[in-house]
Design a protein around this motif. Structure first.
Motif, mmCIF file in Angstrom:
data_model
loop_
_atom_site.group_PDB
_atom_site.id
_atom_site.type_symbol
_atom_site.label_atom_id
_atom_site.label_comp_id
_atom_site.label_asym_id
_atom_site.label_seq_id
_atom_site.Cartn_x
_atom_site.Cartn_y
_atom_site.Cartn_z
ATOM 1 N N SER A 136 61.072 62.386 -74.395
ATOM 2 C CA SER A 136 59.808 61.855 -73.870
ATOM 3 C C SER A 136 59.733 61.910 -72.354
ATOM 4 N N TYR A 137 60.870 62.062 -71.691
ATOM 5 C CA TYR A 137 60.934 62.013 -70.232
ATOM 6 C C TYR A 137 61.342 63.373 -69.669
ATOM 7 N N PRO A 138 60.892 63.707 -68.458
ATOM 8 C CA PRO A 138 61.394 64.924 -67.795
ATOM 9 C C PRO A 138 62.901 64.819 -67.602
ATOM 10 N N LYS A 139 63.573 65.976 -67.520
ATOM 11 C CA LYS A 139 65.031 65.961 -67.361
ATOM 12 C C LYS A 139 65.457 65.162 -66.135
ATOM 13 N N ALA A 140 64.649 65.205 -65.079
ATOM 14 C CA ALA A 140 64.993 64.479 -63.843
ATOM 15 C C ALA A 140 64.992 62.973 -64.066
ATOM 16 N N LEU A 141 64.275 62.516 -65.114
ATOM 17 C CA LEU A 141 64.192 61.076 -65.386
ATOM 18 C C LEU A 141 65.025 60.677 -66.612
ATOM 19 N N ALA A 142 65.978 61.537 -67.002
ATOM 20 C CA ALA A 142 66.826 61.232 -68.162
ATOM 21 C C ALA A 142 67.585 59.924 -67.957
ATOM 22 N N GLY A 143 68.045 59.700 -66.715
ATOM 23 C CA GLY A 143 68.758 58.457 -66.398
ATOM 24 C C GLY A 143 67.879 57.242 -66.606
ATOM 25 N N LEU A 144 66.590 57.356 -66.215
ATOM 26 C CA LEU A 144 65.652 56.247 -66.408
ATOM 27 C C LEU A 144 65.437 55.993 -67.900
ATOM 28 N N ALA A 145 65.307 57.080 -68.673
ATOM 29 C CA ALA A 145 65.113 56.941 -70.124
ATOM 30 C C ALA A 145 66.261 56.162 -70.750
ATOM 31 N N MET A 146 67.490 56.520 -70.369
ATOM 32 C CA MET A 146 68.653 55.841 -70.954
ATOM 33 C C MET A 146 68.853 54.432 -70.395
ATOM 34 N N ALA A 147 68.377 54.217 -69.161
ATOM 35 C CA ALA A 147 68.432 52.854 -68.606
ATOM 36 C C ALA A 147 67.504 51.951 -69.416
ATOM 37 N N MET A 148 66.308 52.469 -69.745
ATOM 38 C CA MET A 148 65.360 51.699 -70.563
ATOM 39 C C MET A 148 65.981 51.407 -71.936
ATOM 40 N N TRP A 149 66.622 52.414 -72.499
ATOM 41 C CA TRP A 149 67.257 52.261 -73.808
ATOM 42 C C TRP A 149 68.390 51.230 -73.747
ATOM 43 N N SER A 150 69.216 51.337 -72.699
ATOM 44 C CA SER A 150 70.364 50.425 -72.550
ATOM 45 C C SER A 150 69.908 48.984 -72.363
ATOM 46 N N MET A 151 68.800 48.789 -71.642
ATOM 47 C CA MET A 151 68.295 47.429 -71.426
ATOM 48 C C MET A 151 67.949 46.786 -72.779
ATOM 49 N N THR A 152 67.322 47.581 -73.659
ATOM 50 C CA THR A 152 66.974 47.081 -74.995
ATOM 51 C C THR A 152 68.229 46.666 -75.755
ATOM 52 N N VAL A 153 69.246 47.512 -75.689
ATOM 53 C CA VAL A 153 70.484 47.269 -76.431
ATOM 54 C C VAL A 153 71.246 46.068 -75.863
ATOM 55 N N LEU A 154 71.075 45.799 -74.581
ATOM 56 C CA LEU A 154 71.748 44.653 -73.962
ATOM 57 C C LEU A 154 70.977 43.342 -74.166
ATOM 58 N N ILE A 155 69.635 43.434 -74.229
ATOM 59 C CA ILE A 155 68.837 42.222 -74.404
ATOM 60 C C ILE A 155 68.988 41.675 -75.827
ATOM 61 N N ALA A 156 69.063 42.591 -76.818
ATOM 62 C CA ALA A 156 69.112 42.158 -78.224
ATOM 63 C C ALA A 156 70.288 41.217 -78.534
ATOM 64 N N PRO A 157 71.535 41.516 -78.071
ATOM 65 C CA PRO A 157 72.631 40.580 -78.351
ATOM 66 C C PRO A 157 72.459 39.224 -77.656
#
Length: 519
Positions: A136-157
């Motif tokens: 869904s994100y440009p390659k240059a924003l891959a880090g942002l995509a995974m940061a968004m994903w990681s935030m979700t995974v950290l908030i849930a616990p």
């Protein structure tokens, strides 16, 4: 694990479509990860309501973890055979259905069966959520995509124990499963409407049926053995002996088959790389120890410290504060620095946290118990992403999906085993401490006589006074047993550190997508 190549060739989403796509995928991931932690503080209520011991109640956690681990390696085959979007949406809808069935379960056997189903259908959700977001994100924003994903995974616990505790205390435990229904349905509808035109090309691939059956047999036999060992008196029981033999023979057959199969369900040749095997062992054993302690703490608080499910959830919740703050910083730092000192720092902080818990006593107040939990968030921020970067370093891009699938399988399986081993050892050590403490309660003991006299003076009968003393001995026994496990866990984290330094990662390798695969 699914390959992301077909999706990355697609043009990225833009504007509001990307925002809604991110929210929908994150909601589904959040629901999945939430379910691995929401039940922890509800175990005593579930066990009590369904008429089983709290130790048997931990099956609610381990059955989900093991079934989840077994289905993760199937993600790649499923997505190439049926399409990543179809598999992801189907997985979300089946997760909703199994959540509803878990809430309706009339007894522990049925609940465990539906938790197995829930864990199995949840397997593809984590890896495919990463694929969808990266596309869904440009390659240059891959880090942002995974940061968004990681935030979700950290908030849930963080939310899980709080939400689970509140629901258990104020509504009833089935609602920890029912809340998945509206979230999952809305997420599935949104994901299908946004991503259905971005489906990858499907192809018919052979599936390693024999390898999969062998995997289910040895992992299942091992887990059932660990969960039933204490109740059946371990190797004095023919059932446990049979399960142990089945697990060992199944594992040996699985190894031989997978190493000779042309299309293995698990690519064991990855373990020939030093970075991969050392990193996988370090993160899996570390995660197993960590997850066992995550289950142990609320059990001890509720059963022997008088905490409600909500209060136990409040003790566990702050673990995410530092994790949320520091994770983006760690992710950026890995591009410039060696990941090994980050991972080493994480293990040292975990050891510190567990050592602090090993000093707890029955007089410990809420603040004392919460301090190590807050510090643990620092360890979590430096744990997943650096260790995954180390583990996957040096692998060619085409092997990254198989590698993340295998090492997630080992890690999740270790989490299930860690829970069973921790709760079994806790009860065994408590029985030993109880026997030692009970030896001091004799007619020749001045302290025992004066305590009994004081209780009887307060209106208790001799039998009631002895029962009260036994409860106090029980409380101390389980406290001392928890101290033992916290201390040993701290030592294990320190002992694992040399494994990290056996690896030789290249700085900045692994990529954002690989690093995210740890969760």
């Amino acid at each position: 694990m699914a390959s992301t190549s077909n999706f990355i060739e697609q043009p990225p989403l833009e504007g509001s479509m990307r925002m809604w796509g991110t929210l929908a995928v994150s909601a589904a991931t959040f629901m999945n990860v939430l379910d691995s932690s929401i039940a922890n503080v509800s175990l005593p209520a579930i066990a009590g309501d369904l008429g089983v011991s709290a130790n048997q109640g931990t099956w609610v956690i381990t059955s989900f973890a093991v079934a989840n681990a077994i289905s993760v390696p199937l993600t790649g085959w499923l997505s190439q055979r049926f399409g990543q979007v179809r598999v992801f949406v189907t997985s979300v809808l089946l997760f909703v259905l199994s959540s509803w069935l878990c809430g309706l379960a009339p007894n522990m056997t049925v609940l465990i069966a539906f938790r197995v189903l829930q864990g199995f259908v949840a397997g593809p959700m984590i890896p495919l959520s990463q694929s969808l977001l990266l596309a869904s994100y440009p390659k240059a924003l891959a880090g942002l995509a995974m940061a968004m994903w990681s935030m979700t995974v950290l908030i849930a616990p963080v939310v899980g124990p709080l939400l689970g505790g509140w629901i258990t205390d104020n509504i009833s435990w089935p609602w920890i499963f029912y809340i998945n229904i509206p979230v999952g349905i809305m997420a599935a509808i949104a994901i299908w409407s946004i991503f259905r035109k971005r489906e990858n090309v499907t192809q018919k691939l052979p599936i390693d049926t024999v390898g999969l059956i062998a995997l289910v047999i040895w992992v299942g036999a091992m887990q059932i053995m660990l969960d039933n060992g204490k109740d059946l008196d371990w190797f004095h029981s023919n059932v446990i002996i049979t399960l142990a033999v089945t697990a060992v023979l199944g594992f040996v057959f699985f190894l031989i088959w997978e190493l000779t199969e042309k299309h293995p369900v698990v690519d064991l040749s990855l373990f020939m790389g030093r970075n991969f095997w050392a990193g996988t062992v370090a993160i899996s054993v570390g995660y197993g120890v960590f997850f066992g302690n995550v289950v142990l703490l609320p059990l001890w608080l509720q059963q022997y410290m008088g905490y409600t499910a909500t209060e136990a959830g409040m003790v566990l919740a702050p673990v995410g504060i530092f994790a949320l703050i520091l994770s983006p910083i760690v992710g950026k730092g890995l591009g410039r620095f060696d990941a090994r000192p980050f991972a080493t720092f994480s293990f040292l902080i975990f050891a510190l946290v567990l050592w602090m818990r090993s000093l707890f006593n029955t007089q410990a107040d809420f603040g004392t118990i919460m301090v190590p939990t807050i510090i643990q968030g620092v360890a979590m921020a430096f744990f997943f992403i650096p260790l995954t970067t180390v583990t996957l370093s040096g692998l060619p891009q085409q092997r990254i999906p198989a590698a993340t699938g295998l090492f997630n399988f080992v890690r999740i399986t270790a989490g299930g085993f860690g829970t069973s081993i921790t709760t079994t050892l806790w009860e065994n050590r408590a029985a030993m401490h109880h026997a030692h403490l009970a030896e001091a309660v004799t007619n020749g003991s001045q302290a025992a006589r004066s305590t009994l006299a004081g209780l009887q003076a307060a209106g208790m009968s001799p039998a009631q006074a002895l029962a009260q003393i036994n409860r106090l001995v029980d409380q101390q026994s389980f406290m001392l047993a928890a101290n033992d496990l916290f201390y040993v866990s701290a030592v294990i984290f320190v002992v694992l550190i040399p494994l990290i330094w056996l690896t030789h990662p290249k700085h900045g390798t692994g990529g954002a997508s690989a690093a995210a695969g740890a969760h």
